[in-house]
Design a protein around this motif. Structure first.
Motif, PDB file in Angstrom:
ATOM      1  N   PHE A 154       0.883  -1.210   0.066  1.00 23.61           N
ATOM      2  CA  PHE A 154      -0.044  -0.088   0.036  1.00 23.61           C
ATOM      3  C   PHE A 154       0.961   1.384  -0.019  1.00 23.61           C
ATOM      4  N   SER A 155       0.682   2.043  -0.901  1.00 19.64           N
ATOM      5  CA  SER A 155       1.274   3.478  -1.094  1.00 19.64           C
ATOM      6  C   SER A 155       0.329   4.473  -0.867  1.00 19.64           C
ATOM      7  N   LEU A 156       0.556   5.439   0.258  1.00 15.40           N
ATOM      8  CA  LEU A 156      -0.145   6.537   0.567  1.00 15.40           C
ATOM      9  C   LEU A 156       0.504   7.620   0.667  1.00 15.40           C
ATOM     10  N   THR A 157      -0.047   8.822   0.112  1.00 17.16           N
ATOM     11  CA  THR A 157      -0.005  10.013  -0.022  1.00 17.16           C
ATOM     12  C   THR A 157      -0.866  10.819   1.110  1.00 17.16           C
ATOM     13  N   MET A 158      -0.324  11.357   2.175  1.00 13.99           N
ATOM     14  CA  MET A 158      -1.111  12.046   3.252  1.00 13.99           C
ATOM     15  C   MET A 158      -1.440  13.341   2.834  1.00 13.99           C
ATOM     16  N   THR A 159      -2.596  13.817   3.285  1.00 13.99           N
ATOM     17  CA  THR A 159      -3.021  15.204   3.289  1.00 13.99           C
ATOM     18  C   THR A 159      -1.999  16.429   3.555  1.00 13.99           C
ATOM     19  N   ASP A 160      -0.909  16.095   4.456  1.00 12.84           N
ATOM     20  CA  ASP A 160       0.290  16.836   4.720  1.00 12.84           C
ATOM     21  C   ASP A 160       1.318  16.688   3.549  1.00 12.84           C
ATOM     22  N   GLY A 161       1.234  16.072   2.805  1.00 11.49           N
ATOM     23  CA  GLY A 161       2.155  15.855   1.808  1.00 11.49           C
ATOM     24  C   GLY A 161       3.204  14.541   1.982  1.00 11.49           C
ATOM     25  N   SER A 162       3.336  14.047   2.968  1.00 10.49           N
ATOM     26  CA  SER A 162       3.957  12.772   3.456  1.00 10.49           C
ATOM     27  C   SER A 162       3.732  11.665   2.842  1.00 10.49           C
ATOM     28  N   HIS A 163       4.720  10.781   2.452  1.00  8.23           N
ATOM     29  CA  HIS A 163       4.103   9.640   1.888  1.00  8.23           C
ATOM     30  C   HIS A 163       4.747   8.393   2.705  1.00  8.23           C
ATOM     31  N   THR A 164       3.916   7.388   2.857  1.00  6.31           N
ATOM     32  CA  THR A 164       4.123   6.006   3.499  1.00  6.31           C
ATOM     33  C   THR A 164       3.897   4.772   2.559  1.00  6.31           C
ATOM     34  N   ARG A 165       4.746   4.053   2.975  1.00  9.51           N
ATOM     35  CA  ARG A 165       4.601   2.624   2.251  1.00  9.51           C
ATOM     36  C   ARG A 165       4.430   1.365   3.172  1.00  9.51           C
ATOM     37  N   ILE A 166       3.393   0.602   3.007  1.00  8.31           N
ATOM     38  CA  ILE A 166       3.176  -0.354   4.013  1.00  8.31           C
ATOM     39  C   ILE A 166       2.970  -1.610   3.137  1.00  8.31           C
ATOM     40  N   MET A 167       3.541  -2.711   3.560  1.00  8.57           N
ATOM     41  CA  MET A 167       3.494  -4.037   2.876  1.00  8.57           C
ATOM     42  C   MET A 167       3.063  -4.990   3.894  1.00  8.57           C
ATOM     43  N   ALA A 168       1.920  -5.423   3.495  1.00  8.91           N
ATOM     44  CA  ALA A 168       1.348  -6.746   3.971  1.00  8.91           C
ATOM     45  C   ALA A 168       1.946  -7.943   3.763  1.00  8.91           C
ATOM     46  N   TYR A 169       2.698  -8.806   4.677  1.00 12.25           N
ATOM     47  CA  TYR A 169       3.331  -9.744   4.106  1.00 12.25           C
ATOM     48  C   TYR A 169       3.387 -10.768   5.284  1.00 12.25           C
ATOM     49  N   ASN A 170       2.351 -11.368   5.513  1.00 11.77           N
ATOM     50  CA  ASN A 170       2.257 -12.128   6.614  1.00 11.77           C
ATOM     51  C   ASN A 170       3.173 -13.359   6.820  1.00 11.77           C
ATOM     52  N   PRO A 171       4.096 -13.470   7.880  1.00  8.86           N
ATOM     53  CA  PRO A 171       3.737 -12.644   9.324  1.00  8.86           C
ATOM     54  C   PRO A 171       4.652 -11.585   9.671  1.00  8.86           C
ATOM     55  N   PHE A 172       4.803 -10.777   8.514  1.00  3.72           N
ATOM     56  CA  PHE A 172       5.459  -9.375   8.517  1.00  3.72           C
ATOM     57  C   PHE A 172       4.528  -8.297   8.185  1.00  3.72           C
ATOM     58  N   LEU A 173       4.702  -7.018   8.711  1.00  6.55           N
ATOM     59  CA  LEU A 173       4.388  -5.751   8.120  1.00  6.55           C
ATOM     60  C   LEU A 173       5.555  -4.969   7.953  1.00  6.55           C
ATOM     61  N   VAL A 174       5.807  -4.378   6.834  1.00  9.06           N
ATOM     62  CA  VAL A 174       6.924  -3.819   6.458  1.00  9.06           C
ATOM     63  C   VAL A 174       6.355  -2.335   6.188  1.00  9.06           C
ATOM     64  N   ILE A 175       7.068  -1.234   6.988  1.00  8.87           N
ATOM     65  CA  ILE A 175       6.583   0.145   7.040  1.00  8.87           C
ATOM     66  C   ILE A 175       7.753   0.863   6.621  1.00  8.87           C
ATOM     67  N   ASP A 176       7.797   1.377   5.432  1.00  4.04           N
ATOM     68  CA  ASP A 176       8.842   2.236   4.884  1.00  4.04           C
ATOM     69  C   ASP A 176      10.087   1.478   4.890  1.00  4.04           C
ATOM     70  N   ASP A 177      10.122   0.164   4.413  1.00  7.32           N
ATOM     71  CA  ASP A 177      11.354  -0.700   4.260  1.00  7.32           C
ATOM     72  C   ASP A 177      11.891  -1.233   5.380  1.00  7.32           C
ATOM     73  N   THR A 178      11.139  -1.007   6.760  1.00 10.65           N
ATOM     74  CA  THR A 178      11.528  -1.597   8.055  1.00 10.65           C
ATOM     75  C   THR A 178      10.704  -2.757   8.331  1.00 10.65           C
ATOM     76  N   GLY A 179      11.071  -3.945   8.568  1.00  8.54           N
ATOM     77  CA  GLY A 179      10.098  -5.063   8.813  1.00  8.54           C
ATOM     78  C   GLY A 179       9.755  -5.187  10.176  1.00  8.54           C
ATOM     79  N   TYR A 180       8.570  -5.892  10.407  1.00 10.58           N
ATOM     80  CA  TYR A 180       8.368  -5.907  11.735  1.00 10.58           C
ATOM     81  C   TYR A 180       7.229  -7.253  11.840  1.00 10.58           C
ATOM     82  N   ARG A 181       7.442  -8.124  12.963  1.00  6.77           N
ATOM     83  CA  ARG A 181       6.528  -9.055  13.219  1.00  6.77           C
ATOM     84  C   ARG A 181       5.345  -8.478  13.354  1.00  6.77           C
ATOM     85  N   THR A 182       4.108  -9.122  12.859  1.00  7.59           N
ATOM     86  CA  THR A 182       2.843  -8.425  13.078  1.00  7.59           C
ATOM     87  C   THR A 182       1.654  -9.582  13.547  1.00  7.59           C
ATOM     88  N   GLY A 183       0.729  -9.075  14.020  1.00  9.00           N
ATOM     89  CA  GLY A 183      -0.431 -10.070  14.318  1.00  9.00           C
ATOM     90  C   GLY A 183      -1.042 -10.571  12.940  1.00  9.00           C
TER      91      GLY A 183
END
Length: 278
Positions: A93-122
């Motif tokens: 998911f690529s999001l452009t926010m109303t304040d002009g910032s950008h966020t990239r979120i990858m759902a890749y179970n069992p991981f969630l990757v936010i702006d290229d940093t991976g985390y274990r996720t629910g």
């Protein structure tokens, strides 16, 4: 007696230190999960897309209420970049926010990757994001965005044939509002004898299956006695609802598909195929 008290005191200190270490470790793992998007609302999102890989298709998300709700439920635990070692389907998911910032979120179970940093996720919230992306992929009303034109598969006599993509003109609107345009030229279909395998079929028709449906399709053909003669006249081929009526014998077919450029991406693309009715 003093030695026993000292031993008991040391044991207590060790126990306390162990408990503290346990909770400190737990804080980094599963005892204290974080919800990085718990305050997100649909009104915070100016633009959103999702890329589903495989099949490597990108879709514009028009209504962001459901997406925002799903992201609010997401939980992350410890950092873990070992997602690069896994194989599976990813929803990016690529999001452009109303304040002009950008966020990239990858759902890749069992991981969630936010702006290229991976985390274990629910599991459940991450799986819900993946299911949402696949529902968009299957929705015939979804707006697809592609760096390149869609692929074309021709099916006849229960055989699938990958058409050769030729000349095309393609434009794509980027999430930041800019437009990317591509123009390519290629060989005339009659100059592609060594590139087009022959598909033999006992049927009188063939079905055109695009990655996603074009707005218009037209087809013309030449008999295979015209190989190399690019000045030869062509015959129009009847096509209705992506089913084309084949000519008798062996023919080279050129399929021209048009996607409306008023959408997020579009253009005109030609494909070639070599089919023989037997």
């Amino acid at each position: 007696m003093k030695k026993k008290r000292l031993l008991i005191s040391l044991t207590c200190l060790t126990l306390i230190a162990g408990i503290a270490a346990f909770f400190a470790t737990g804080r980094n793992k599963r005892l204290f999960p974080e919800k990085p998007f718990e305050d997100l609302s649909a009104s915070d999102i100016a633009l959103a897309t999702v890329q589903v890989t495989p099949p490597d298709q990108t879709i514009k998300i028009v209504e962001t209420d459901e997406l925002a709700a799903l992201l609010r439920d997401v939980v992350i635990y410890e950092k873990d970049n070992s997602y690069r070692e896994y194989c599976g389907q990813a929803a990016i998911f690529s999001l452009t926010m109303t304040d002009g910032s950008h966020t990239r979120i990858m759902a890749y179970n069992p991981f969630l990757v936010i702006d290229d940093t991976g985390y274990r996720t629910g599991d459940a919230p991450c799986e819900a994001l993946s299911q949402y992306a696949n529902e968009l992929l299957r929705d015939e009303n979804s707006i697809f965005i592609s760096e390149e034109p869609p692929a074309l598969t021709i099916v006849s006599d229960q055989t699938a044939y990958g058409a050769l993509r030729g000349t095309y003109s393609w434009t794509k609107k980027n999430i930041d509002g800019t437009v990317t345009s591509m123009e390519t030229d290629s060989l005339h279909p009659l100059d592609c004898k060594n590139l087009l395998p022959l598909l033999e079929t006992t049927e009188a028709t063939a079905t055109l299956r695009f990655s996603w449906e074009p707005d218009t399709v037209s087809v013309r053909c030449w008999s295979d006695g015209h190989w190399g003669n690019t000045a030869a006249g062509s015959e129009d081929v009847t096509v209705s609802e992506n089913v084309m009526t084949l000519k008798p014998g062996a023919c080279i077919y050129e399929i021209t598909a048009v996607w409306d450029t008023n959408n997020e991406c579009g253009g005109t693309v030609s494909y070639s195929a070599y089919l023989k009715t037997i």
